[in-house]
Design an enzyme around this catalytic site. Sequence first.
Site, PDB file in Angstrom:
ATOM      1  N   ARG A  27      -2.267  16.096  -9.573  1.00  0.00           N
ATOM      2  CA  ARG A  27      -3.782  15.545  -9.715  1.00  0.00           C
ATOM      3  C   ARG A  27      -5.354  15.696 -10.847  1.00  0.00           C
ATOM      4  O   ARG A  27      -5.944  14.555 -11.098  1.00  0.00           O
ATOM      5  CB  ARG A  27      -3.909  14.247  -8.581  1.00  0.00           C
ATOM      6  CG  ARG A  27      -2.605  13.978  -7.984  1.00  0.00           C
ATOM      7  CD  ARG A  27      -2.724  12.788  -7.602  1.00  0.00           C
ATOM      8  NE  ARG A  27      -3.304  11.598  -6.953  1.00  0.00           N
ATOM      9  CZ  ARG A  27      -4.997  11.707  -6.974  1.00  0.00           C
ATOM     10  NH1 ARG A  27      -5.253  12.703  -6.415  1.00  0.00           N
ATOM     11  NH2 ARG A  27      -4.826  10.744  -7.839  1.00  0.00           N
ATOM     12  N   PRO A  30       1.035  -1.126   0.000  1.00  0.00           N
ATOM     13  CA  PRO A  30       0.083  -0.194   0.583  1.00  0.00           C
ATOM     14  C   PRO A  30       0.753   1.152   0.171  1.00  0.00           C
ATOM     15  O   PRO A  30       2.323   1.392   0.924  1.00  0.00           O
ATOM     16  CB  PRO A  30      -0.344  -0.406   1.315  1.00  0.00           C
ATOM     17  CG  PRO A  30       0.270  -1.066   2.256  1.00  0.00           C
ATOM     18  CD  PRO A  30       0.163  -1.715   1.192  1.00  0.00           C
ATOM     19  N   GLY A  31       0.245   2.262  -0.740  1.00  0.00           N
ATOM     20  CA  GLY A  31       0.871   4.013  -1.088  1.00  0.00           C
ATOM     21  C   GLY A  31       0.143   4.856  -0.597  1.00  0.00           C
ATOM     22  O   GLY A  31       0.076   5.127   0.802  1.00  0.00           O
ATOM     23  N   TYR A  34       1.098  10.935  -4.003  1.00  0.00           N
ATOM     24  CA  TYR A  34       1.065  11.325  -5.267  1.00  0.00           C
ATOM     25  C   TYR A  34       1.150  12.567  -5.905  1.00  0.00           C
ATOM     26  O   TYR A  34       0.905  13.426  -6.725  1.00  0.00           O
ATOM     27  CB  TYR A  34       0.234  10.752  -5.830  1.00  0.00           C
ATOM     28  CG  TYR A  34       0.191   9.022  -6.210  1.00  0.00           C
ATOM     29  CD1 TYR A  34       1.773   8.609  -6.296  1.00  0.00           C
ATOM     30  CD2 TYR A  34      -1.058   7.896  -5.147  1.00  0.00           C
ATOM     31  CE1 TYR A  34       1.501   7.296  -5.999  1.00  0.00           C
ATOM     32  CE2 TYR A  34      -0.561   7.238  -4.564  1.00  0.00           C
ATOM     33  CZ  TYR A  34       0.403   6.182  -5.288  1.00  0.00           C
ATOM     34  OH  TYR A  34       1.120   5.031  -5.744  1.00  0.00           O
ATOM     35  N   CYS A  55       0.804  29.049 -15.451  1.00  0.00           N
ATOM     36  CA  CYS A  55       0.380  29.338 -17.329  1.00  0.00           C
ATOM     37  C   CYS A  55      -0.130  28.964 -17.311  1.00  0.00           C
ATOM     38  O   CYS A  55       0.428  28.338 -18.488  1.00  0.00           O
ATOM     39  CB  CYS A  55       1.567  30.028 -17.775  1.00  0.00           C
ATOM     40  SG  CYS A  55       1.812  31.441 -17.728  1.00  0.00           S
TER      41      CYS A  55
HETATM   42  N1  LLP Z   1       2.420  -1.426  -5.965  1.00  0.00           N
HETATM   43  C1  LLP Z   1       2.629  -1.171  -7.781  1.00  0.00           C
HETATM   44  C2  LLP Z   1       3.292  -2.283  -7.975  1.00  0.00           C
HETATM   45  C3  LLP Z   1       2.301  -0.274  -7.858  1.00  0.00           C
HETATM   46  O1  LLP Z   1       2.359   0.421  -9.311  1.00  0.00           O
HETATM   47  C4  LLP Z   1       1.056   0.713  -7.157  1.00  0.00           C
HETATM   48  C5  LLP Z   1       1.076   2.173  -7.579  1.00  0.00           C
HETATM   49  C6  LLP Z   1       1.295   1.003  -5.565  1.00  0.00           C
HETATM   50  C7  LLP Z   1       1.776  -0.420  -5.534  1.00  0.00           C
HETATM   51  C8  LLP Z   1       1.126   1.404  -5.150  1.00  0.00           C
HETATM   52  O2  LLP Z   1      -0.606   2.092  -5.229  1.00  0.00           O
HETATM   53  P1  LLP Z   1      -1.614   2.446  -3.506  1.00  0.00           P
HETATM   54  O3  LLP Z   1      -1.607   1.620  -2.830  1.00  0.00           O
HETATM   55  O4  LLP Z   1      -0.849   4.018  -3.699  1.00  0.00           O
HETATM   56  O5  LLP Z   1      -2.600   2.382  -4.409  1.00  0.00           O
HETATM   57  N2  LLP Z   1      -0.539   8.595  -9.830  1.00  0.00           N
HETATM   58  C9  LLP Z   1      -1.286   8.490  -9.876  1.00  0.00           C
HETATM   59  C10 LLP Z   1      -1.160   7.145  -9.028  1.00  0.00           C
HETATM   60  C11 LLP Z   1      -0.071   5.964  -9.772  1.00  0.00           C
HETATM   61  C12 LLP Z   1      -0.309   4.630  -8.753  1.00  0.00           C
HETATM   62  C13 LLP Z   1       0.688   4.142  -9.493  1.00  0.00           C
HETATM   63  N3  LLP Z   1       0.844   2.128  -8.829  1.00  0.00           N
HETATM   64  C14 LLP Z   1      -2.203   8.789  -8.635  1.00  0.00           C
HETATM   65  O6  LLP Z   1      -1.966  10.131  -8.286  1.00  0.00           O
HETATM   66  O7  LLP Z   1      -3.170   8.235  -8.195  1.00  0.00           O
END
Ligand code: LLP
Length: 436
Positions: free
Chosen positions: A330, A291-292, A391, A361
């Site tokens: 985002r 999780p991120g 993000y 701009c």
């Molecule tokens: N593991 C992998 C292999 C991933 O590609 C990602 C996110 C995560 C874990 C973590 O995912 P999370 O738990 O954070 O959803 N920039 C975009 C999100 C891109 C996510 C890419 N991969 C945004 O701002 O919504």
Amino acid sequence: MKLFGTSKVNEKGNLSIGGVDTTELVKEFKTPLYVMDQEFIETTIDKMKKAFKSSRFNTRIAYAGKAFLSTGMIKLVESKGLDLDVVSGGELYTAYKAGFPMNKVHLHGNNKLVNEIEMAVDFGIDTIVVDNEDEIDKIERICREKGKKQAVLVRIDPGIEAHTHHYIKTSGLTSKFGISLFQDNLFDIIKRLNDSEWIEFKGFHTHIGSQIFQSAFFIFALDEIFKYLDKLKKELGIVVHTVNMGGGFGVYYKEGDDPKPIEEVLSEIITYTEAMEIKYQIGFKELCIEPGRSIVGNAGTTLYEVGGIKETVGGKTYVFIDGGMSDNIRTALYQAEYEAGVVNKINDTDVKDVTLAGKLCESGDIIIEKGKLPKSTEVGDIVAVTTTGAYCYTMSSNYNRMMRPAVVFVKDGKAKVAVKRETLDDLIRNDEIFEL
Ligand code: LLP
């Protein structure tokens, strides 16, 4: 505006986070400012660890650094005993410099560079998550040269179409990530990995997308994976020990969002995996997640100062702030939606429709397209935008030569700088005036 973690309106009527009055934060650190609620991050991690446990197999949680990363954040992740998922040499180097245990690092990426793989093997990281066949050639060659064996997972794509924005969907039959579970030569690829002298094949990884609200998608993915693991064992005699389900757990951004509490989602995943383990009896030993957003998303708030308010002839009211798409892209990129409030008027219910726009701009430089702020909002007010912990800083840029804001962590009435504000000199540090 929904408040999270330790955020509350204090006795002075001001928004406070981690026991620190946001008006004081702004005096000390200026705006724009990313504020991270440290205690909230810590309690979220504790909840996840408690829910993501099984007596039948080992479990591991790796924090996905792409959501928010700095050396201080890495120290926090280490103190909580999590693993770390990195996706580039830059993230790997940051972890290394922060002194993070390399045997708890997992490297991702659909085009890992040779020097990134070399760095990973040299550092002795836990796992490389293999994306494609060309990468297997590279890993084997590098490991042979270095005389070191590397553990890998294969990123597979179970073909689950999760309901999220298509830019942050990472599974489906045309995804750029991983190898499809339906690809004819997947057996050959696994055989090759399993027979390799230089690779220890540990299992499968999948990540079906980000900001996913329906836990059923994770269950569908688990179902597909376990069916395949059973087939692998029966037809090739290969036993897969580890499955990594990636991240993607959705969080609240705006009214109407109703994510299930993370501990419920994780318990569902554990219960289902236990059932699969019992059903198939394939010698499965370890379940991981990455999780991120669900660790840091709601813990972040961005503070901006209002510099102008413009009523257009078309009837749209802009509130201009001193940041924008350079600190939060985002909205421009994914039509993300946020909530905002004025820090000393959080409970003011006499509101009007506004568009919260940045100073860059570009017409698309909007943070909130359809927002509500108090009618009394005026120049000099401090606006707080919530759920900017994931993000935003990591996707920030110097577009228009904007300086990246500072990041402060707040806890128990104290604020600590996690990332310094960029200076004008930082902007020209790498420029060269060359001979014309
Ligand atoms: N593991 C992998 C292999 C991933 O590609 C990602 C996110 C995560 C874990 C973590 O995912 P999370 O738990 O954070 O959803 N920039 C975009 C999100 C891109 C996510 C890419 N991969 C945004 O701002 O919504």
